[in-house]
Design a protein around this motif. Structure first.
Motif, PDB file in Angstrom:
ATOM      1  N   SER A 200       0.856  -1.187   0.000  1.00 50.55           N
ATOM      2  CA  SER A 200       0.000   0.000   0.000  1.00 50.55           C
ATOM      3  C   SER A 200       0.894   1.241   0.000  1.00 50.55           C
ATOM      4  N   TYR A 201       0.441   2.272  -0.712  1.00 51.00           N
ATOM      5  CA  TYR A 201       1.303   3.429  -0.953  1.00 51.00           C
ATOM      6  C   TYR A 201       0.485   4.705  -1.075  1.00 51.00           C
ATOM      7  N   TYR A 202       1.168   5.830  -0.845  1.00 51.86           N
ATOM      8  CA  TYR A 202       0.643   7.111  -1.302  1.00 51.86           C
ATOM      9  C   TYR A 202       0.932   7.150  -2.794  1.00 51.86           C
ATOM     10  N   ALA A 203      -0.078   7.416  -3.609  1.00 51.67           N
ATOM     11  CA  ALA A 203       0.032   7.212  -5.053  1.00 51.67           C
ATOM     12  C   ALA A 203       1.051   8.131  -5.717  1.00 51.67           C
ATOM     13  N   SER A 204       1.651   7.601  -6.763  1.00 52.66           N
ATOM     14  CA  SER A 204       2.578   8.353  -7.600  1.00 52.66           C
ATOM     15  C   SER A 204       2.578   7.722  -8.986  1.00 52.66           C
ATOM     16  N   ASP A 205       2.584   8.570 -10.013  1.00 55.10           N
ATOM     17  CA  ASP A 205       2.698   8.053 -11.371  1.00 55.10           C
ATOM     18  C   ASP A 205       4.160   7.864 -11.779  1.00 55.10           C
ATOM     19  N   ARG A 206       5.091   8.335 -10.945  1.00 56.43           N
ATOM     20  CA  ARG A 206       6.516   8.254 -11.290  1.00 56.43           C
ATOM     21  C   ARG A 206       7.222   7.099 -10.579  1.00 56.43           C
ATOM     22  N   LYS A 207       6.773   6.792  -9.369  1.00 59.22           N
ATOM     23  CA  LYS A 207       7.383   5.681  -8.628  1.00 59.22           C
ATOM     24  C   LYS A 207       7.146   4.358  -9.351  1.00 59.22           C
ATOM     25  N   ILE A 208       8.125   3.462  -9.270  1.00 52.55           N
ATOM     26  CA  ILE A 208       7.932   2.111  -9.774  1.00 52.55           C
ATOM     27  C   ILE A 208       7.159   1.327  -8.710  1.00 52.55           C
ATOM     28  N   VAL A 209       5.972   0.869  -9.056  1.00 53.49           N
ATOM     29  CA  VAL A 209       5.139   0.095  -8.134  1.00 53.49           C
ATOM     30  C   VAL A 209       4.932  -1.287  -8.746  1.00 53.49           C
ATOM     31  N   LEU A 210       5.493  -2.288  -8.103  1.00 55.43           N
ATOM     32  CA  LEU A 210       5.361  -3.648  -8.621  1.00 55.43           C
ATOM     33  C   LEU A 210       3.895  -4.065  -8.670  1.00 55.43           C
ATOM     34  N   LYS A 211       3.519  -4.715  -9.757  1.00 61.38           N
ATOM     35  CA  LYS A 211       2.159  -5.227  -9.946  1.00 61.38           C
ATOM     36  C   LYS A 211       1.098  -4.129  -9.897  1.00 61.38           C
ATOM     37  N   ARG A 212       1.437  -2.981 -10.436  1.00 62.19           N
ATOM     38  CA  ARG A 212       0.476  -1.877 -10.518  1.00 62.19           C
ATOM     39  C   ARG A 212      -0.479  -2.115 -11.696  1.00 62.19           C
ATOM     40  N   ALA A 213      -1.769  -2.013 -11.450  1.00 63.23           N
ATOM     41  CA  ALA A 213      -2.759  -2.064 -12.532  1.00 63.23           C
ATOM     42  C   ALA A 213      -2.818  -0.701 -13.212  1.00 63.23           C
ATOM     43  N   SER A 214      -2.853  -0.681 -14.540  1.00 68.06           N
ATOM     44  CA  SER A 214      -2.999   0.569 -15.282  1.00 68.06           C
ATOM     45  C   SER A 214      -4.459   0.999 -15.272  1.00 68.06           C
ATOM     46  N   GLY A 215      -4.687   2.315 -15.254  1.00 72.23           N
ATOM     47  CA  GLY A 215      -6.042   2.843 -15.200  1.00 72.23           C
ATOM     48  C   GLY A 215      -6.524   3.346 -16.547  1.00 72.23           C
ATOM     49  N   TYR A 216      -7.839   3.243 -16.783  1.00 69.94           N
ATOM     50  CA  TYR A 216      -8.401   3.584 -18.090  1.00 69.94           C
ATOM     51  C   TYR A 216      -9.717   4.346 -17.969  1.00 69.94           C
ATOM     52  N   HIS A 217      -9.985   5.119 -19.036  1.00 67.94           N
ATOM     53  CA  HIS A 217     -11.313   5.684 -19.294  1.00 67.94           C
ATOM     54  C   HIS A 217     -11.876   4.974 -20.522  1.00 67.94           C
ATOM     55  N   LYS A 218     -13.183   5.036 -20.687  1.00 70.63           N
ATOM     56  CA  LYS A 218     -13.799   4.502 -21.902  1.00 70.63           C
ATOM     57  C   LYS A 218     -14.446   5.640 -22.682  1.00 70.63           C
ATOM     58  N   LYS A 219     -14.029   5.800 -23.943  1.00 67.12           N
ATOM     59  CA  LYS A 219     -14.593   6.802 -24.847  1.00 67.12           C
ATOM     60  C   LYS A 219     -15.397   6.084 -25.934  1.00 67.12           C
ATOM     61  N   GLU A 220     -16.082   6.866 -26.767  1.00 70.69           N
ATOM     62  CA  GLU A 220     -16.838   6.265 -27.871  1.00 70.69           C
ATOM     63  C   GLU A 220     -15.933   5.458 -28.788  1.00 70.69           C
ATOM     64  N   SER A 221     -14.680   5.932 -28.924  1.00 75.68           N
ATOM     65  CA  SER A 221     -13.717   5.267 -29.807  1.00 75.68           C
ATOM     66  C   SER A 221     -13.078   4.038 -29.162  1.00 75.68           C
ATOM     67  N   GLY A 222     -13.307   3.845 -27.853  1.00 81.02           N
ATOM     68  CA  GLY A 222     -12.705   2.720 -27.135  1.00 81.02           C
ATOM     69  C   GLY A 222     -12.016   3.176 -25.873  1.00 81.02           C
ATOM     70  N   TYR A 223     -11.151   2.339 -25.337  1.00 84.30           N
ATOM     71  CA  TYR A 223     -10.463   2.653 -24.084  1.00 84.30           C
ATOM     72  C   TYR A 223      -9.266   3.567 -24.338  1.00 84.30           C
ATOM     73  N   VAL A 224      -9.020   4.458 -23.394  1.00 87.04           N
ATOM     74  CA  VAL A 224      -7.833   5.319 -23.437  1.00 87.04           C
ATOM     75  C   VAL A 224      -7.178   5.301 -22.063  1.00 87.04           C
ATOM     76  N   ASN A 225      -5.878   5.595 -22.023  1.00 80.50           N
ATOM     77  CA  ASN A 225      -5.180   5.680 -20.743  1.00 80.50           C
ATOM     78  C   ASN A 225      -5.772   6.801 -19.902  1.00 80.50           C
ATOM     79  N   LYS A 226      -5.771   6.607 -18.602  1.00 76.87           N
ATOM     80  CA  LYS A 226      -6.377   7.584 -17.688  1.00 76.87           C
ATOM     81  C   LYS A 226      -5.708   8.951 -17.802  1.00 76.87           C
ATOM     82  N   THR A 227      -6.486   9.993 -17.544  1.00 82.66           N
ATOM     83  CA  THR A 227      -5.958  11.345 -17.468  1.00 82.66           C
ATOM     84  C   THR A 227      -5.019  11.441 -16.271  1.00 82.66           C
ATOM     85  N   LEU A 228      -3.878  12.052 -16.465  1.00 80.91           N
ATOM     86  CA  LEU A 228      -2.948  12.219 -15.352  1.00 80.91           C
ATOM     87  C   LEU A 228      -3.483  13.269 -14.397  1.00 80.91           C
TER      88      LEU A 228
END
Length: 349
Positions: A200-228
């Protein structure tokens, strides 16, 4: 004896199948972002599965031990951290916030209790149009507080319950001011380390976190990476990451009074009243509801790319948790329905 064993096995298999069916109503696409789910009773895992992809670009499957951003489930940790400082004699939940932040408008009438229970009336920063101007900026806690503190209030302190992220950001700022440590360090040392929450961690997009799930949004065109987002913005209202296993350790630590004595812990789980005497269904960091007439403690979370939900049934020591790595899929009703099935299974046995 053989009949009893066979019946128990059949019930267990039936429960698994029924829970699978509930989850697959929302998380049926094995090639899409998905979720992880767990049911435990008295610390024993009754159900634990992962559905869908952890990373679409790598075509990597989710596993039950992956790390997710938990959004507003963070508020549980902020509330308990506040009560830890009270137990240490460093604050009282009845203190006005002006005791610690001298220039906070109406701060002599807003108490720490009001912040914890979403009854302060402070403007929720997530509802301010100007939030887009700071969403990706690195903000110090006092900068976050300054961002919303001079906004017109929504109501007088204690007049109503209205879910409010700003109150929990102020609590994080108070934790830092009173403890002399950063919120991140305080949570790490006093909660994660003590409870054995090693993933468990205080979140960071820069830290290397083992087994981190990537986050997504869903648009009409399909899935996109989450907004930072800069995690300094949600801060103590929504910036923690965890796993299913660690959330069980969290629940067990609360139950066993590893973090707080029983008297202080109980403050988090009791219902309070508004100024007019009306009772509302929120303690400190938990919604206090019921499922099929059985008392429950619940909280969900939502942050760019992720959603979360946890339900605890004290009478049965039953804990059900679900995380999703697309904010297009809410695990809230899924987890509540899983809880109903687990309760039915307990009553049947």
């Amino acid at each position: 004896m053989l009949f009893f064993f066979s019946s128990s096995l059949i019930f267990a298999q039936t429960l698994e199948k029924r829970i699978d069916d509930v989850i697959l109503k929302e998380f049926s696409d094995a090639k899409a972002p998905g979720g992880v789910f767990q049911v435990t009773q008295k610390g024993k895992v009754l159900y634990q599965k992962a559905f869908g992809k952890a990373n679409l670009e790598l075509d990597a499957n989710l596993h039950a031990d992956y790390v997710f951003e938990i959004g507003s489930m963070t508020k549980q940790f902020t509330a308990i951290a506040t009560l830890m400082l009270e137990q240490q004699g460093k604050l009282s939940v009845n203190d006005p916030i002006s005791k610690y932040i001298k220039d906070f408008p109406n701060g002599d009438k807003i108490t720490i209790h009001h912040l914890l229970t979403h009854t302060s009336g402070i403007k929720d920063f997530t509802k301010m149009k100007s939030i887009t101007t700071i969403a990706q900026k690195e903000m110090k806690p006092e900068m976050m507080v300054d961002f919303f503190k001079n906004e017109p209030v929504d109501f007088a302190p204690g007049e109503k319950f209205d879910y409010n992220n700003s109150g929990y950001v102020v609590l994080g700022h108070l934790i830092e001011l009173i403890s002399g440590d950063s919120y991140e360090n305080f949570i790490q040392k006093n909660i994660f380390d003590k409870a054995g929450m090693n993933h468990s961690y205080y979140a960071s997009d820069r830290k290397i976190v083992l087994k981190r799930a990537s986050g997504y949004h869903k648009k009409e065109s399909g899935y996109v990476n989450k907004t930072l987002i800069s995690f300094s913005v949600p801060f103590s209202s929504g910036s923690l990451m965890s796993t299913l296993e660690d959330m069980l350790k969290w629940q067990n630590a609360l139950n066993k009074n590893i973090l707080l004595n029983s008297q202080e812990t109980e403050k988090a789980f009791q219902k309070y009243r508004l100024n007019n005497g009306e009772e509302f269904t929120y303690g400190y960091g938990w919604h206090l509801k019921d499922i099929n007439g059985v008392a429950s403690r619940e909280h969900g979370g939502s942050i760019f790319g992720f959603k979360s939900m946890g339900v605890y049934i004290p009478s049965e020591d039953l804990y059900v948790v679900g995380f999703s790595n697309c904010d297009c899929h809410s695990p809230t009703e899924t987890v509540r329905n899983m809880t109903k099935l687990a309760l039915e299974n307990i009553n049947r046995n």
